[in-house]
Write a protein that holds these residues in place. Sequence first.
Motif, PDB file in Angstrom:
ATOM      1  N   VAL A   1       0.833  -1.202   0.000  1.00 17.49           N
ATOM      2  CA  VAL A   1       0.000   0.000   0.000  1.00 17.49           C
ATOM      3  C   VAL A   1       0.867   1.251   0.000  1.00 17.49           C
ATOM      4  O   VAL A   1       0.627   2.206  -0.763  1.00 17.49           O
ATOM      5  N   LEU A   2       1.897   1.265   0.835  1.00 13.74           N
ATOM      6  CA  LEU A   2       2.763   2.436   0.942  1.00 13.74           C
ATOM      7  C   LEU A   2       3.467   2.718  -0.386  1.00 13.74           C
ATOM      8  O   LEU A   2       3.586   3.879  -0.810  1.00 13.74           O
ATOM      9  N   ALA A   3       3.925   1.676  -1.063  1.00 14.80           N
ATOM     10  CA  ALA A   3       4.637   1.849  -2.330  1.00 14.80           C
ATOM     11  C   ALA A   3       3.733   2.406  -3.418  1.00 14.80           C
ATOM     12  O   ALA A   3       4.216   3.028  -4.376  1.00 14.80           O
ATOM     13  N   ALA A   4       2.423   2.174  -3.294  1.00 13.02           N
ATOM     14  CA  ALA A   4       1.469   2.642  -4.306  1.00 13.02           C
ATOM     15  C   ALA A   4       0.985   4.058  -4.034  1.00 13.02           C
ATOM     16  O   ALA A   4       0.219   4.606  -4.831  1.00 13.02           O
ATOM     17  N   ARG A   5       1.409   4.640  -2.939  1.00 10.76           N
ATOM     18  CA  ARG A   5       0.984   5.992  -2.597  1.00 10.76           C
ATOM     19  C   ARG A   5       1.970   7.028  -3.127  1.00 10.76           C
ATOM     20  O   ARG A   5       3.127   6.711  -3.408  1.00 10.76           O
ATOM     21  N   PRO A   6       1.529   8.297  -3.242  1.00  7.81           N
ATOM     22  CA  PRO A   6       2.438   9.364  -3.706  1.00  7.81           C
ATOM     23  C   PRO A   6       3.602   9.557  -2.748  1.00  7.81           C
ATOM     24  O   PRO A   6       3.521   9.202  -1.559  1.00  7.81           O
TER      25      PRO A   6
ATOM     26  N   ALA B   1      -0.685  -4.319  -4.193  1.00  7.51           N
ATOM     27  CA  ALA B   1      -1.775  -3.367  -3.988  1.00  7.51           C
ATOM     28  C   ALA B   1      -2.842  -3.519  -5.062  1.00  7.51           C
ATOM     29  O   ALA B   1      -2.545  -3.804  -6.226  1.00  7.51           O
ATOM     30  N   VAL B   2      -4.090  -3.322  -4.656  1.00  9.52           N
ATOM     31  CA  VAL B   2      -5.224  -3.216  -5.570  1.00  9.52           C
ATOM     32  C   VAL B   2      -5.473  -1.727  -5.774  1.00  9.52           C
ATOM     33  O   VAL B   2      -5.716  -1.001  -4.804  1.00  9.52           O
ATOM     34  N   LEU B   3      -5.406  -1.264  -7.016  1.00 10.43           N
ATOM     35  CA  LEU B   3      -5.528   0.164  -7.299  1.00 10.43           C
ATOM     36  C   LEU B   3      -6.945   0.525  -7.723  1.00 10.43           C
ATOM     37  O   LEU B   3      -7.585  -0.199  -8.494  1.00 10.43           O
ATOM     38  N   GLY B   4      -7.426   1.673  -7.221  1.00  3.51           N
ATOM     39  CA  GLY B   4      -8.736   2.169  -7.582  1.00  3.51           C
ATOM     40  C   GLY B   4      -8.689   2.980  -8.866  1.00  3.51           C
ATOM     41  O   GLY B   4      -7.639   3.103  -9.507  1.00  3.51           O
ATOM     42  N   PRO B   5      -9.828   3.558  -9.273  1.00  3.22           N
ATOM     43  CA  PRO B   5      -9.891   4.326 -10.520  1.00  3.22           C
ATOM     44  C   PRO B   5      -8.919   5.492 -10.574  1.00  3.22           C
ATOM     45  O   PRO B   5      -8.488   5.895 -11.655  1.00  3.22           O
ATOM     46  N   ASP B   6      -8.575   6.054  -9.413  1.00  3.76           N
ATOM     47  CA  ASP B   6      -7.656   7.196  -9.365  1.00  3.76           C
ATOM     48  C   ASP B   6      -6.197   6.769  -9.287  1.00  3.76           C
ATOM     49  O   ASP B   6      -5.298   7.609  -9.161  1.00  3.76           O
ATOM     50  N   GLY B   7      -5.944   5.453  -9.357  1.00  5.68           N
ATOM     51  CA  GLY B   7      -4.578   4.950  -9.300  1.00  5.68           C
ATOM     52  C   GLY B   7      -4.015   4.806  -7.913  1.00  5.68           C
ATOM     53  O   GLY B   7      -2.850   4.429  -7.749  1.00  5.68           O
TER      54      GLY B   7
ATOM     55  N   VAL C   1      -3.076 -11.349  -9.500  1.00  5.24           N
ATOM     56  CA  VAL C   1      -4.412 -11.360  -8.901  1.00  5.24           C
ATOM     57  C   VAL C   1      -4.832  -9.952  -8.501  1.00  5.24           C
ATOM     58  O   VAL C   1      -5.969  -9.537  -8.742  1.00  5.24           O
ATOM     59  N   ALA C   2      -3.920  -9.197  -7.901  1.00  8.65           N
ATOM     60  CA  ALA C   2      -4.245  -7.825  -7.493  1.00  8.65           C
ATOM     61  C   ALA C   2      -4.604  -6.964  -8.698  1.00  8.65           C
ATOM     62  O   ALA C   2      -5.515  -6.131  -8.630  1.00  8.65           O
ATOM     63  N   ARG C   3      -3.872  -7.145  -9.805  1.00  6.60           N
ATOM     64  CA  ARG C   3      -4.199  -6.386 -11.022  1.00  6.60           C
ATOM     65  C   ARG C   3      -5.596  -6.719 -11.522  1.00  6.60           C
ATOM     66  O   ARG C   3      -6.370  -5.824 -11.889  1.00  6.60           O
ATOM     67  N   GLU C   4      -5.928  -8.006 -11.546  1.00  5.50           N
ATOM     68  CA  GLU C   4      -7.238  -8.417 -12.039  1.00  5.50           C
ATOM     69  C   GLU C   4      -8.361  -7.930 -11.132  1.00  5.50           C
ATOM     70  O   GLU C   4      -9.426  -7.515 -11.614  1.00  5.50           O
ATOM     71  N   VAL C   5      -8.146  -7.989  -9.825  1.00  7.77           N
ATOM     72  CA  VAL C   5      -9.156  -7.485  -8.888  1.00  7.77           C
ATOM     73  C   VAL C   5      -9.339  -5.986  -9.087  1.00  7.77           C
ATOM     74  O   VAL C   5     -10.468  -5.477  -9.085  1.00  7.77           O
ATOM     75  N   GLY C   6      -8.248  -5.257  -9.278  1.00 10.88           N
ATOM     76  CA  GLY C   6      -8.345  -3.825  -9.525  1.00 10.88           C
ATOM     77  C   GLY C   6      -9.143  -3.519 -10.778  1.00 10.88           C
ATOM     78  O   GLY C   6      -9.995  -2.617 -10.785  1.00 10.88           O
ATOM     79  N   LYS C   7      -8.891  -4.266 -11.855  1.00 10.54           N
ATOM     80  CA  LYS C   7      -9.629  -4.056 -13.096  1.00 10.54           C
ATOM     81  C   LYS C   7     -11.117  -4.334 -12.899  1.00 10.54           C
ATOM     82  O   LYS C   7     -11.977  -3.567 -13.356  1.00 10.54           O
TER      83      LYS C   7
END
Length: 253
Positions: free
Chosen positions: A140-145, A200-206, A236-242
């Motif tokens: 999660v931390l790595a996916a944040r700004p 991380a699972v990313l939302g629409p805003d990335g 799996v995380a990419r697919e869940v995000g999509k």
Amino acid sequence: MQNVLNALRALEEVAARQPIGVAELARAMELPKSTAQRTLATLHKAGWIQQTGNTPTRWALTTKALLVGRQATGELGLRDVAVPAMEELRRRTDETVHLAVPEGDRVILIERLETSRPVRIVLPLGQVLPGHASANGKAVLAARPDEAVEQYIAAGLAGFTEGTITEPDALRTELREIRQRGYATNGGEWRTDVSAVAAAVLGPDGLPVASISVNVPTSRMTPESRADLGAQVAEVAREVGKSLNRLHATQQR
């Protein structure tokens, strides 16, 4: 009114420290043991907490508390999308799979699918995971700004084991590596017996809305299995995000 406030405070303490005993709760809340006991009894009767089966009696959240939290944050949609993919991941790996969500600087475990193996990692739902010392937290931390990462670092990096990253530059380097390979690792950095990979699972805003992890006893994790599990959890995380983003787009129409 004071009884209501005590019950709400007790619920928060149980969530943060579970499983927790009455004496520990009384100390944390600075209340008489008898008052803490009555508060626990009230929460139990209302269905918010349950006994863990340990001796002496210890308490943990029930799924009622988690359900209310999911309804408040929209996590029911997340769970509906994530769990089938997590089930398939568990089937392929036969290891425990976790789903966690960020809550401010914290990462909270909200779903667990357990391995069939006798030696396993068991963490309670509602467990707070450290951002810099768990695979879910680092994903999660790595996916944040960068500014969010710096705010986290400025609050201090607590040590949990000898392997915990407590130096800011070392954590920055670790997060860059996570972004490059697509998944985070934990090799006994929070608890020496727990190793994991997470993405991380990313939302629409990335930005990260959740993370999915595969959790393995440290004795069973090898460099080869870590790389294989990491690649699987990242996919799996990419697919869940999509899927989650498609669901979000449909709901906005």
